[in-house]
Motif scaffolding. Structure first.
Motif, PDB file in Angstrom:
ATOM      1  N   LEU A 246       0.803  -1.228   0.000  1.00 34.67           N
ATOM      2  CA  LEU A 246       0.000   0.000   0.000  1.00 34.67           C
ATOM      3  C   LEU A 246       0.830   1.269   0.000  1.00 34.67           C
ATOM      4  CD1 LEU A 246      -2.863  -1.029   2.463  1.00 34.67           C
ATOM      5  CD2 LEU A 246      -2.646  -1.451   0.005  1.00 34.67           C
ATOM      6  N   VAL A 247       2.119   1.157  -0.304  1.00 35.33           N
ATOM      7  CA  VAL A 247       2.985   2.337  -0.273  1.00 35.33           C
ATOM      8  C   VAL A 247       2.528   3.398  -1.265  1.00 35.33           C
ATOM      9  CG1 VAL A 247       4.646   1.426  -1.953  1.00 35.33           C
ATOM     10  CG2 VAL A 247       5.391   3.092  -0.242  1.00 35.33           C
ATOM     11  N   GLU A 248       1.933   2.985  -2.385  1.00 29.72           N
ATOM     12  CA  GLU A 248       1.483   3.960  -3.381  1.00 29.72           C
ATOM     13  C   GLU A 248       0.344   4.830  -2.838  1.00 29.72           C
ATOM     14  OE1 GLU A 248       2.354   1.523  -7.508  1.00 29.72           O
ATOM     15  OE2 GLU A 248       0.742   0.874  -6.191  1.00 29.72           O
ATOM     16  N   HIS A 249      -0.499   4.257  -1.993  1.00 29.48           N
ATOM     17  CA  HIS A 249      -1.559   5.042  -1.350  1.00 29.48           C
ATOM     18  C   HIS A 249      -0.953   6.048  -0.373  1.00 29.48           C
ATOM     19  CE1 HIS A 249      -4.972   2.725  -2.882  1.00 29.48           C
ATOM     20  NE2 HIS A 249      -4.252   1.636  -2.692  1.00 29.48           N
ATOM     21  N   ASN A 250      -0.010   5.579   0.450  1.00 31.24           N
ATOM     22  CA  ASN A 250       0.665   6.485   1.379  1.00 31.24           C
ATOM     23  C   ASN A 250       1.343   7.627   0.641  1.00 31.24           C
ATOM     24  OD1 ASN A 250       0.350   6.037   4.112  1.00 31.24           O
ATOM     25  ND2 ASN A 250       1.859   4.404   4.194  1.00 31.24           N
ATOM     26  N   ASP A 251       2.009   7.307  -0.464  1.00 33.49           N
ATOM     27  CA  ASP A 251       2.743   8.339  -1.188  1.00 33.49           C
ATOM     28  C   ASP A 251       1.804   9.310  -1.894  1.00 33.49           C
ATOM     29  OD1 ASP A 251       5.017   7.203  -0.239  1.00 33.49           O
ATOM     30  OD2 ASP A 251       5.993   6.979  -2.184  1.00 33.49           O
ATOM     31  N   PHE A 252       0.633   8.835  -2.300  1.00 29.96           N
ATOM     32  CA  PHE A 252      -0.359   9.779  -2.848  1.00 29.96           C
ATOM     33  C   PHE A 252      -0.806  10.757  -1.767  1.00 29.96           C
ATOM     34  CE2 PHE A 252      -4.998  10.592  -2.936  1.00 29.96           C
ATOM     35  CZ  PHE A 252      -4.982  11.571  -3.913  1.00 29.96           C
ATOM     36  N   LEU A 253      -1.066  10.249  -0.593  1.00 30.62           N
ATOM     37  CA  LEU A 253      -1.573  11.098   0.497  1.00 30.62           C
ATOM     38  C   LEU A 253      -0.515  12.060   1.029  1.00 30.62           C
ATOM     39  CD1 LEU A 253      -3.576   8.412   2.497  1.00 30.62           C
ATOM     40  CD2 LEU A 253      -4.525  10.225   1.060  1.00 30.62           C
ATOM     41  N   ASN A 254       0.772  11.675   0.909  1.00 29.11           N
ATOM     42  CA  ASN A 254       1.840  12.453   1.537  1.00 29.11           C
ATOM     43  C   ASN A 254       2.873  12.988   0.546  1.00 29.11           C
ATOM     44  OD1 ASN A 254       1.191  11.948   4.520  1.00 29.11           O
ATOM     45  ND2 ASN A 254       1.180   9.881   3.671  1.00 29.11           N
ATOM     46  N   HIS A 255       2.547  12.916  -0.750  1.00 27.00           N
ATOM     47  CA  HIS A 255       3.407  13.474  -1.799  1.00 27.00           C
ATOM     48  C   HIS A 255       4.770  12.768  -1.864  1.00 27.00           C
ATOM     49  CE1 HIS A 255       0.367  16.584  -2.021  1.00 27.00           C
ATOM     50  NE2 HIS A 255       0.539  16.845  -0.740  1.00 27.00           N
ATOM     51  N   GLY A 256       4.754  11.469  -1.655  1.00 32.00           N
ATOM     52  CA  GLY A 256       5.968  10.674  -1.834  1.00 32.00           C
ATOM     53  C   GLY A 256       6.236  10.400  -3.296  1.00 32.00           C
ATOM     54  N   LEU A 257       7.341   9.729  -3.564  1.00 29.77           N
ATOM     55  CA  LEU A 257       7.765   9.500  -4.948  1.00 29.77           C
ATOM     56  C   LEU A 257       6.951   8.428  -5.668  1.00 29.77           C
ATOM     57  CD1 LEU A 257      11.670   9.585  -4.709  1.00 29.77           C
ATOM     58  CD2 LEU A 257      10.116  11.420  -5.408  1.00 29.77           C
ATOM     59  N   CYS A 258       6.299   7.549  -4.920  1.00 30.14           N
ATOM     60  CA  CYS A 258       5.678   6.377  -5.535  1.00 30.14           C
ATOM     61  C   CYS A 258       4.161   6.461  -5.630  1.00 30.14           C
ATOM     62  CB  CYS A 258       6.079   5.118  -4.764  1.00 30.14           C
ATOM     63  SG  CYS A 258       7.847   4.774  -4.836  1.00 30.14           S
ATOM     64  N   SER A 259       3.629   7.643  -5.661  1.00 33.26           N
ATOM     65  CA  SER A 259       2.185   7.791  -5.793  1.00 33.26           C
ATOM     66  C   SER A 259       1.686   7.215  -7.109  1.00 33.26           C
ATOM     67  CB  SER A 259       1.806   9.277  -5.728  1.00 33.26           C
ATOM     68  OG  SER A 259       0.441   9.460  -6.076  1.00 33.26           O
ATOM     69  N   ALA A 260       0.576   6.482  -7.039  1.00 31.51           N
ATOM     70  CA  ALA A 260      -0.104   6.012  -8.247  1.00 31.51           C
ATOM     71  C   ALA A 260      -1.412   6.767  -8.456  1.00 31.51           C
ATOM     72  CB  ALA A 260      -0.363   4.509  -8.160  1.00 31.51           C
ATOM     73  N   GLY A 261      -1.578   7.877  -7.743  1.00 33.78           N
ATOM     74  CA  GLY A 261      -2.740   8.722  -7.945  1.00 33.78           C
ATOM     75  C   GLY A 261      -3.927   8.328  -7.078  1.00 33.78           C
ATOM     76  N   PRO A 262      -4.980   9.127  -7.115  1.00 31.97           N
ATOM     77  CA  PRO A 262      -6.138   8.914  -6.239  1.00 31.97           C
ATOM     78  C   PRO A 262      -6.967   7.694  -6.592  1.00 31.97           C
ATOM     79  CG  PRO A 262      -6.594  10.672  -7.793  1.00 31.97           C
ATOM     80  CD  PRO A 262      -5.136  10.322  -7.963  1.00 31.97           C
ATOM     81  N   ASP A 263      -6.818   7.169  -7.799  1.00 30.11           N
ATOM     82  CA  ASP A 263      -7.658   6.065  -8.252  1.00 30.11           C
ATOM     83  C   ASP A 263      -7.023   4.696  -8.072  1.00 30.11           C
ATOM     84  OD1 ASP A 263      -9.616   7.864  -8.988  1.00 30.11           O
ATOM     85  OD2 ASP A 263      -8.855   8.063 -11.031  1.00 30.11           O
ATOM     86  N   ARG A 264      -5.855   4.653  -7.457  1.00 28.61           N
ATOM     87  CA  ARG A 264      -5.198   3.363  -7.220  1.00 28.61           C
ATOM     88  C   ARG A 264      -6.154   2.427  -6.461  1.00 28.61           C
ATOM     89  NH1 ARG A 264      -3.728  -0.909  -7.028  1.00 28.61           N
ATOM     90  NH2 ARG A 264      -1.849  -1.820  -6.142  1.00 28.61           N
ATOM     91  N   SER A 265      -6.279   1.203  -6.944  1.00 21.59           N
ATOM     92  CA  SER A 265      -7.121   0.124  -6.387  1.00 21.59           C
ATOM     93  C   SER A 265      -8.591   0.223  -6.789  1.00 21.59           C
ATOM     94  CB  SER A 265      -7.031   0.053  -4.854  1.00 21.59           C
ATOM     95  OG  SER A 265      -5.718  -0.215  -4.426  1.00 21.59           O
ATOM     96  N   LYS A 266      -9.000   1.315  -7.419  1.00 18.23           N
ATOM     97  CA  LYS A 266     -10.414   1.453  -7.770  1.00 18.23           C
ATOM     98  C   LYS A 266     -10.864   0.451  -8.836  1.00 18.23           C
ATOM     99  CE  LYS A 266     -11.712   6.249  -6.757  1.00 18.23           C
ATOM    100  NZ  LYS A 266     -12.190   7.512  -7.366  1.00 18.23           N
TER     101      LYS A 266
END
Length: 410
Positions: A246-266
């Motif tokens: 779930l690191v991509e969710h954390n990075d979306f919420l906290n502006h980390g490098l590994c964000s996959a955007g708000p729709d990740r897992s949808k």
């Protein structure tokens, strides 16, 4: 009957006519037919091109003169991208395309790669681009696009670019001749996310599910990996998703490098596919070099993964926000969802052998996610670490229960 494979060549003749003719000759000399898509906005130099600027503009509801009269390169290109996608897909529906090659700078790369991203995985896609030595993520996205650095600017032919263009064209021609849209009838497909920090878990899960007759696709959740997982869910008949990183969710919420955007897992949740969640890698966010991490996330605990990446420990605030975010996504699920929580650590970093271990925080997340999820979602806590065999075996049991009745081939 002409049985040669067809290669879509995306090069604008108004600025790159010499390169286009050279690449076309190379492709044709290596046994493929060329369908040239010319999205020139300025006057083109070849009226015999297969997909003309006029046809592209028309597909987007305008004339080429109306596109030119916009007087704004971004707005003009947006129209030509829309038309190019429509023309390319219409052509593919009538005459299947076995390969795509594009050549361009930032503008040509933007257009050509948008077109490439509409085509299925497996069709060879090669982009010769001056952007290839820089930030490629916006162009590659989640698709299997090969980017080739021309070294010099794309401004005519010289002893370097001639070789680069030739090599790229030969590569596309060779792969196109071997490409087949027909795949072996697949086993039931399961998509799963991972990072090396939870490999002991996900490798065991993968091997166990493969023994049960499933095909398991594993995605490296560094942003584009999660995006690719979701794209596969949309495009293919995926029977279950194991969302264990779930690191991509954390990075979306906290502006980390590994964000996959708000729709990740949808994708899986909206499609009604069974999903098993686990908070793998929820114990950290990803930043750049250590100095950047300390500036971006001051006062945190850090682990320098390598010279380019730093894991930054999540605290209670980030974990509560993650639970709330996931709860919002999962509440909209159209299919069965299970959430499994290990209470002794979420990754190798969050273990006695790791550098960010904090056993007090797993129960904080467990309580929060239970409160955020609807009662229809099963939340199960395990008194173990995510990398313990017990937890991997629990994931497998949940997947098998949720996919019961699906025929598998061994």
């Amino acid at each position: 009957m002409n049985a040669k494979p067809k290669v879509l060549m995306i090069v604008t003749l108004d600025t790159k006519a010499v390169e286009a003719h050279f690449i076309r000759e190379t492709l044709e000399s290596h046994g493929v037919d060329v369908i040239h898509l010319d999205a020139s906005i300025r006057e083109s130099t070849d009226s015999a091109v297969e997909i003309s600027p006029e046809a592209i503009a028309h597909a987007a509801g305008k004339t080429i003169q109306e596109v030119r009269d916009l007087g704004h390169e971004g707005k003009s290109q947006a129209v030509m991208i829309e038309g190019s996608v429509k023309c390319a897909l219409e052509t593919h529906a009538k005459t299947p395309i076995s390969g795509i090659i594009g050549v361009g700078g930032s503008m040509g790369t933007s257009l050509a790669t948008v077109v490439m991203q509409q085509f299925a995985y497996g069709i060879p896609k090669v982009m010769v681009s001056t952007m290839a030595s820089g930030f490629t993520r916006p162009f590659v996205g989640s698709k299997d696009i090969i980017m080739v650095n021309p070294v010099c600017d794309i401004a005519g032919l010289n002893s370097i670019t001639r070789d680069v263009f030739r090599n790229a064209a030969i590569a596309v021609a060779a792969i196109a001749k071997e490409f087949s849209p027909q795949r072996i009838e697949p086993k039931p497909l399961i998509a799963m996310g991972t990072l090396s920090t939870i490999d002991r878990c996900t490798v065991r899960v993968r091997k166990a599910l493969e023994k049960q007759g499933f095909e398991v696709m594993v995605f490296h959740t560094l942003g584009t990996g999660g995006m690719a997982l979701d794209q596969i869910v949309k495009e293919r008949n995926v029977v279950a998703v194991v969302d264990t990183s779930l690191v991509e969710h954390n990075d979306f919420l906290n502006h980390g490098l590994c964000s996959a955007g708000p729709d990740r897992s949808k994708a899986a949740l909206e499609k009604g596919i069974p999903v098993v969640f686990a908070p793998g890698n929820a114990d950290f966010m990803v930043s750049g070099p250590i100095d950047m991490a300390k500036s971006q996330f001051p006062g945190k605990r850090y682990h320098m993964h390598n010279h380019a990446l730093t894991a930054v420990r999540t605290e209670a605030g980030e974990l509560l926000a993650l639970a709330k975010h996931l709860g919002g996504l999962i509440k909209e699920a159209k299919g069965p969802v299970s959430f499994l929580v290990p209470l002794k650590g979420f990754s190798h970093h969050d273990s006695p052998e790791g550098h960010l271990h904090d056993p007090s925080l797993c129960p904080v997340f467990a309580k929060a996610i239970r409160e955020e999820l609807p009662t229809s979602v099963s939340v199960t806590e395990y008194d173990c670490h995510i990398n313990d065999h017990e937890f991997a075996d629990a994931i497998v049991a949940h997947v098998l229960a949720m996919t019961k009745g699906i025929a598998v081939r061994t």
